[in-house]
Motif scaffolding. Structure first.
Motif, PDB file in Angstrom:
ATOM      1  N   ARG A   1      25.859  45.155  28.764  1.00 23.90           N
ATOM      2  CA  ARG A   1      25.663  46.097  27.709  1.00 23.90           C
ATOM      3  C   ARG A   1      25.319  45.685  26.883  1.00 23.90           C
ATOM      4  NH1 ARG A   1      23.515  50.313  29.904  1.00 23.90           N
ATOM      5  NH2 ARG A   1      23.332  50.847  32.140  1.00 23.90           N
ATOM      6  N   PRO A   2      24.624  44.348  26.113  1.00 23.06           N
ATOM      7  CA  PRO A   2      25.736  43.982  24.798  1.00 23.06           C
ATOM      8  C   PRO A   2      24.860  44.854  23.643  1.00 23.06           C
ATOM      9  CG  PRO A   2      23.864  42.676  25.991  1.00 23.06           C
ATOM     10  CD  PRO A   2      24.238  43.592  26.543  1.00 23.06           C
ATOM     11  N   PRO A   3      24.396  44.886  22.770  1.00 26.39           N
ATOM     12  CA  PRO A   3      24.165  45.447  21.729  1.00 26.39           C
ATOM     13  C   PRO A   3      22.469  44.894  21.908  1.00 26.39           C
ATOM     14  CG  PRO A   3      25.397  43.950  20.570  1.00 26.39           C
ATOM     15  CD  PRO A   3      26.058  44.633  21.718  1.00 26.39           C
ATOM     16  N   TRP A   4      21.281  45.921  21.623  1.00 27.21           N
ATOM     17  CA  TRP A   4      19.856  44.612  21.323  1.00 27.21           C
ATOM     18  C   TRP A   4      20.163  44.208  19.998  1.00 27.21           C
ATOM     19  CZ3 TRP A   4      17.041  45.127  25.684  1.00 27.21           C
ATOM     20  CH2 TRP A   4      17.280  45.814  27.159  1.00 27.21           C
ATOM     21  N   TRP A   5      20.461  44.756  18.771  1.00 24.53           N
ATOM     22  CA  TRP A   5      19.958  43.486  18.279  1.00 24.53           C
ATOM     23  C   TRP A   5      21.046  42.247  18.808  1.00 24.53           C
ATOM     24  CZ3 TRP A   5      24.430  40.738  16.368  1.00 24.53           C
ATOM     25  CH2 TRP A   5      25.227  41.770  16.288  1.00 24.53           C
ATOM     26  N   LEU A   6      21.865  42.098  19.062  1.00 23.03           N
ATOM     27  CA  LEU A   6      22.475  40.374  19.801  1.00 23.03           C
ATOM     28  C   LEU A   6      21.460  40.297  20.614  1.00 23.03           C
ATOM     29  CD1 LEU A   6      25.105  38.913  19.128  1.00 23.03           C
ATOM     30  CD2 LEU A   6      25.821  39.804  21.624  1.00 23.03           C
ATOM     31  N   VAL A   7      20.740  40.166  21.386  1.00 27.42           N
ATOM     32  CA  VAL A   7      20.194  40.174  22.663  1.00 27.42           C
ATOM     33  C   VAL A   7      18.422  39.147  21.383  1.00 27.42           C
ATOM     34  CG1 VAL A   7      18.485  39.859  24.413  1.00 27.42           C
ATOM     35  CG2 VAL A   7      20.303  41.112  24.519  1.00 27.42           C
ATOM     36  N   ILE A   8      18.460  40.055  21.147  1.00 26.24           N
ATOM     37  CA  ILE A   8      17.189  39.641  19.764  1.00 26.24           C
ATOM     38  C   ILE A   8      17.502  38.503  19.047  1.00 26.24           C
ATOM     39  CG2 ILE A   8      15.850  40.092  18.308  1.00 26.24           C
ATOM     40  CD1 ILE A   8      15.274  43.747  19.367  1.00 26.24           C
ATOM     41  N   VAL A   9      18.564  38.163  18.678  1.00 30.03           N
ATOM     42  CA  VAL A   9      19.022  37.638  17.606  1.00 30.03           C
ATOM     43  C   VAL A   9      18.692  37.025  18.423  1.00 30.03           C
ATOM     44  CG1 VAL A   9      21.239  36.669  16.641  1.00 30.03           C
ATOM     45  CG2 VAL A   9      19.904  39.412  15.899  1.00 30.03           C
ATOM     46  N   LEU A  10      19.576  36.022  19.606  1.00 29.87           N
ATOM     47  CA  LEU A  10      19.766  35.381  20.596  1.00 29.87           C
ATOM     48  C   LEU A  10      18.245  34.783  21.170  1.00 29.87           C
ATOM     49  CD1 LEU A  10      23.227  36.545  22.659  1.00 29.87           C
ATOM     50  CD2 LEU A  10      22.287  34.306  20.521  1.00 29.87           C
ATOM     51  N   LEU A  11      17.695  35.738  21.426  1.00 30.02           N
ATOM     52  CA  LEU A  11      16.551  35.304  22.059  1.00 30.02           C
ATOM     53  C   LEU A  11      15.109  34.388  21.085  1.00 30.02           C
ATOM     54  CD1 LEU A  11      14.727  38.219  24.053  1.00 30.02           C
ATOM     55  CD2 LEU A  11      15.518  35.972  25.015  1.00 30.02           C
ATOM     56  N   LEU A  12      15.475  35.228  19.719  1.00 30.95           N
ATOM     57  CA  LEU A  12      14.652  34.477  18.427  1.00 30.95           C
ATOM     58  C   LEU A  12      15.438  33.007  17.806  1.00 30.95           C
ATOM     59  CD1 LEU A  12      12.594  35.121  16.341  1.00 30.95           C
ATOM     60  CD2 LEU A  12      14.020  36.360  14.623  1.00 30.95           C
ATOM     61  N   GLY A  13      16.864  32.801  17.963  1.00 28.35           N
ATOM     62  CA  GLY A  13      17.898  32.039  17.489  1.00 28.35           C
ATOM     63  C   GLY A  13      16.946  30.624  18.637  1.00 28.35           C
ATOM     64  N   GLY A  14      17.547  30.955  20.386  1.00 26.23           N
ATOM     65  CA  GLY A  14      16.552  30.186  20.770  1.00 26.23           C
ATOM     66  C   GLY A  14      14.940  29.725  20.717  1.00 26.23           C
ATOM     67  N   TYR A  15      14.029  30.381  20.254  1.00 24.60           N
ATOM     68  CA  TYR A  15      13.093  30.068  20.192  1.00 24.60           C
ATOM     69  C   TYR A  15      12.302  29.288  18.990  1.00 24.60           C
ATOM     70  CZ  TYR A  15       7.762  30.616  19.213  1.00 24.60           C
ATOM     71  OH  TYR A  15       6.527  30.728  19.047  1.00 24.60           O
ATOM     72  N   LEU A  16      14.138  29.872  18.248  1.00 26.32           N
ATOM     73  CA  LEU A  16      13.635  29.018  16.867  1.00 26.32           C
ATOM     74  C   LEU A  16      14.416  27.163  16.727  1.00 26.32           C
ATOM     75  CD1 LEU A  16      14.026  31.618  13.635  1.00 26.32           C
ATOM     76  CD2 LEU A  16      11.500  30.309  14.533  1.00 26.32           C
ATOM     77  N   LEU A  17      14.344  27.622  17.404  1.00 26.43           N
ATOM     78  CA  LEU A  17      16.115  26.178  17.843  1.00 26.43           C
ATOM     79  C   LEU A  17      15.060  25.211  18.646  1.00 26.43           C
ATOM     80  CD1 LEU A  17      19.857  27.102  18.056  1.00 26.43           C
ATOM     81  CD2 LEU A  17      18.340  25.849  16.743  1.00 26.43           C
ATOM     82  N   ALA A  18      14.232  26.266  19.627  1.00 30.29           N
ATOM     83  CA  ALA A  18      13.389  25.376  20.349  1.00 30.29           C
ATOM     84  C   ALA A  18      12.623  24.123  19.975  1.00 30.29           C
ATOM     85  CB  ALA A  18      12.659  25.573  21.768  1.00 30.29           C
ATOM     86  N   ASP A  19      11.673  24.917  18.429  1.00 32.26           N
ATOM     87  CA  ASP A  19      10.898  24.026  17.703  1.00 32.26           C
ATOM     88  C   ASP A  19      10.862  23.252  16.731  1.00 32.26           C
ATOM     89  OD1 ASP A  19       7.698  23.461  18.369  1.00 32.26           O
ATOM     90  OD2 ASP A  19       7.855  25.733  16.617  1.00 32.26           O
ATOM     91  N   SER A  20      12.493  23.382  16.611  1.00 29.56           N
ATOM     92  CA  SER A  20      13.065  22.384  15.289  1.00 29.56           C
ATOM     93  C   SER A  20      13.345  21.257  15.428  1.00 29.56           C
ATOM     94  CB  SER A  20      13.825  23.279  15.133  1.00 29.56           C
ATOM     95  OG  SER A  20      15.650  23.012  15.950  1.00 29.56           O
TER      96      SER A  20
END
Length: 51
Positions: A21-40
């Motif tokens: 039960r993490p906060p939803w903003w943390l889930v979104i930040v981790l998913l978006l951060g992982g997506y951006l790092l994968a293309d960096s």
């Protein structure tokens, strides 16, 4: 039975979110951060570090 990797990861993530039960903003930040790092520029370094 053969299950696609993306489906397994999605199910694992869903179970993890329901159990931890993490906060939803943390889930979104981790998913978006992982997506951006994968293309960096750091992607090859991350790839060699995780292998």
């Amino acid at each position: 039975m053969s299950v696609p990797l993306w489906f397994f990861i999605a199910c694992l993530g869903l179970v993890g979110v329901k159990l931890v039960r993490p906060p939803w903003w943390l889930v979104i930040v981790l998913l978006l951060g992982g997506y951006l790092l994968a293309d960096s520029v750091l992607a090859p370094a991350i790839d060699t570090a995780t292998k």
